[in-house]
Design a protein around this motif. Structure first.
Motif, PDB file in Angstrom:
ATOM      1  N   GLU A 163       0.804  -1.208   0.000  1.00  0.00           N
ATOM      2  CA  GLU A 163       0.000   0.000   0.000  1.00  0.00           C
ATOM      3  C   GLU A 163       0.847   1.273   0.000  1.00  0.00           C
ATOM      4  OE1 GLU A 163       0.306  -1.321   4.358  1.00  0.00           O
ATOM      5  OE2 GLU A 163       0.207  -2.228   2.354  1.00  0.00           O
ATOM      6  N   ALA A 164       2.149   1.133   0.281  1.00  0.00           N
ATOM      7  CA  ALA A 164       2.988   2.322   0.454  1.00  0.00           C
ATOM      8  C   ALA A 164       4.172   2.378  -0.486  1.00  0.00           C
ATOM      9  CB  ALA A 164       3.490   2.389   1.898  1.00  0.00           C
ATOM     10  N   GLY A 165       4.450   1.292  -1.199  1.00  0.00           N
ATOM     11  CA  GLY A 165       5.554   1.308  -2.149  1.00  0.00           C
ATOM     12  C   GLY A 165       6.607   0.260  -1.869  1.00  0.00           C
ATOM     13  N   TRP A 166       7.189  -0.247  -2.948  1.00  0.00           N
ATOM     14  CA  TRP A 166       8.313  -1.186  -2.873  1.00  0.00           C
ATOM     15  C   TRP A 166       9.443  -0.644  -3.719  1.00  0.00           C
ATOM     16  CZ3 TRP A 166       9.936  -5.354  -0.292  1.00  0.00           C
ATOM     17  CH2 TRP A 166       9.019  -6.051   0.484  1.00  0.00           C
ATOM     18  N   PRO A 167      10.590  -0.304  -3.104  1.00  0.00           N
ATOM     19  CA  PRO A 167      10.843  -0.316  -1.672  1.00  0.00           C
ATOM     20  C   PRO A 167      10.601   1.049  -1.052  1.00  0.00           C
ATOM     21  CG  PRO A 167      12.902   0.053  -2.780  1.00  0.00           C
ATOM     22  CD  PRO A 167      11.834  -0.024  -3.860  1.00  0.00           C
TER      23      PRO A 167
END
Length: 477
Positions: free
Chosen positions: A298-302
């Motif tokens: 939900e917040a980003g990789w990485p």
């Protein structure tokens, strides 16, 4: 925006250059992929399924990559299910989403009692009548990642087309600029996809390497000997593991009298913590190649990276740094939200970037992660726990409520509590505390619960440990 414009351009640019290999001698060049994805896109479009919800149920394969790309090019929403899920669990997810069709391989097709669209590596597709581009809003959902189904309702992460493109840009930049390790040379690189593509490896490697036009090898299921064979045969320079995969490969190499020469330059790993002893052993065995990544769907990789130099410092004795998940990448803002019960230098981690899913962000774009952390004077982030009771089993995040509800449906169970307990390999192991409805029931309740829920949940959601108790541990409630 044009759906799939970047990936289609990458295949066009690759031309006759090989992009995908499997372990059976198969190969897909850029032109071959382009042709097959266009044909598959046309087949799906002929069923009037553009911009619809399409289920995907695949082991890693050429067909899986083609299916993922085809859904994107149609401006549709792909709903991937882990290939190890049970038929009942897969059906529950597809039904909860209300998918309009399911793309799947031969192995999974026999487990679905509904209309499907079969697409496997050996399928001969009809010729495309001509590729049609589809406009799509950047806010439209491309990748609906299922977390759990509870009472028929789906909890999922809706990664938009804009989010996906941002994740691809970030990872491509990290490779090219040395954020994932030095000496990135496109003419010499090769990625190994071994974790299933619907998970972190797809975001961090599989699809970024396709967009960069750099070859990769696909393995359908993890096996340390097959992984080593792929690394040697194809000169693999880069891969992504969860810690359990990494330690098993190191175990294999450490047992060998002579370790074969490898081309590895960077081994990304994440999804759970890696014990210091295992980390140092892996560095000694594989060399200076480890890169830890921390992120959230939900917040980003990485979000953060513990780089190769950090790992060398850990090898030299910096134990504290070994408990860090690294520094934030430049494309992401990170801050700590104060929590009343925590010291002033600790708080809940919050992030903001183009990778953040809007449904999880506040009006200012900040996404609260639920992770408690602190940040040292050099910028290293340290995770100290969670504000909720989500269980991190390595490559999967599991919600106890889903397992508890399933166990409560088993006759003879009066109460149940599911928690995560420390595990040296996977980070946490799922543990169930069961209160039987009577003493006689309690004699075999664990076996009956395991057999029953094994028909409804994926293997990774089955508790590794069952405790039959006369009351639930109050300290955990």
């Amino acid at each position: 925006m044009i759906a799939g414009e970047t990936s289609r351009a990458a295949l066009l640019a690759a031309g006759e250059r090989p992009l995908l290999y499997d372990m059976h001698g198969g190969v897909r060049t850029g032109s071959m992929l382009l042709d097959r994805v266009e044909r598959l896109t046309a087949t799906i479009a002929s069923r009037k399924l553009t911009k619809r919800k399409i289920g995907l149920w695949y082991w890693n394969s050429f067909a899986a990559i083609e299916a993922f790309l085809a859904v994107e090019w149609l401006g549709a929403t792909r709903v991937p299910v882990d290939p190890g899920a049970t038929p009942e669990e897969a059906k529950g997810i597809f039904d909860a989403v209300g998918v309009d069709t399911i793309l799947t391989d031969n192995e999974h097709a026999t487990q679905l009692e509904r209309d499907i669209l079969l697409h496997d590596d050996e399928i001969v597709l009809e010729k495309s009548p001509g590729f049609v581009e589809f406009e799509v809003s950047p806010e439209a959902t491309l990748h609906l990642y299922p977390r759990m189904v509870s009472r028929g309702k789906l909890l999922a992460v809706p990664i938009s087309y804009g989010n996906w493109n941002a994740i691809m840009r970030v990872n491509e930049s990290l490779y090219r600029t040395g954020g994932y390790g030095h000496n990135f040379n496109e003419q010499e690189e090769c990625f190994l996809t071994v974790q299933q593509v619907m998970h972190g490896t797809g975001l961090l490697g599989t699809f970024p390497f396709i967009l960069m036009g750099i070859p990769q090898v696909l393995i359908d299921r993890f096996d340390s000997e097959q992984v080593l064979e792929a690394m040697i045969r194809h000169g693999v320079t880069t891969t992504f593991f969860v810690p359990g995969m990494l330690t098993r490969l190191v175990d294999l190499l450490d047992k060998m009298s002579e370790v074969p020469p490898l081309s590895l330059r960077r081994v990304l790993y994440g999804g759970a913590t890696l014990a210091l002893d295992d980390m140092r052993r892996a560095i000694r065995t594989l060399g200076p190649v480890l890169v830890q990544v921390y992120g959230r769907l939900e917040a980003g990789w990485p979000i953060t990276v513990l780089d190769i130099e950090d790992h060398q410092s850990i090898l030299g004795g910096n134990d504290e740094l070994g408990t860090s998940c690294g520094k934030r990448i430049c494309e992401v803002e990170v801050r700590l939200r104060p929590v009343d019960s925590l010291p002033n230098d600790e708080g809940e981690l919050c992030v903001r970037s183009d990778m953040v899913v809007s449904e999880y962000a506040d009006p200012d774009g900040w996404c609260s992660l639920g992770d408690i952390g602190r940040i040292d004077e050099l910028g290293h982030v340290y995770l100290l726990g969670r504000l909720d009771n989500m269980i991190n089993t390595g490559s999967y995040h599991v919600y106890p409520s889903e397992i508890e509800e399933t166990i409560l449906d088993v006759q003879g169970v009066s109460e149940v509590m599911v928690v995560g307990e420390p595990d040296p390999v996977w980070g946490e192991k799922i543990t169930a505390y069961i209160v039987p409805s009577d003493i006689e029931t309690g004699e075999d309740i664990s076996k009956r619960v395991r057999a029953s829920i094994g028909k409804r949940l994926a293997k990774y959601k089955i508790p590794k440990v069952f405790h039959v108790v006369d009351r639930l541990p109050l300290s955990e409630k």
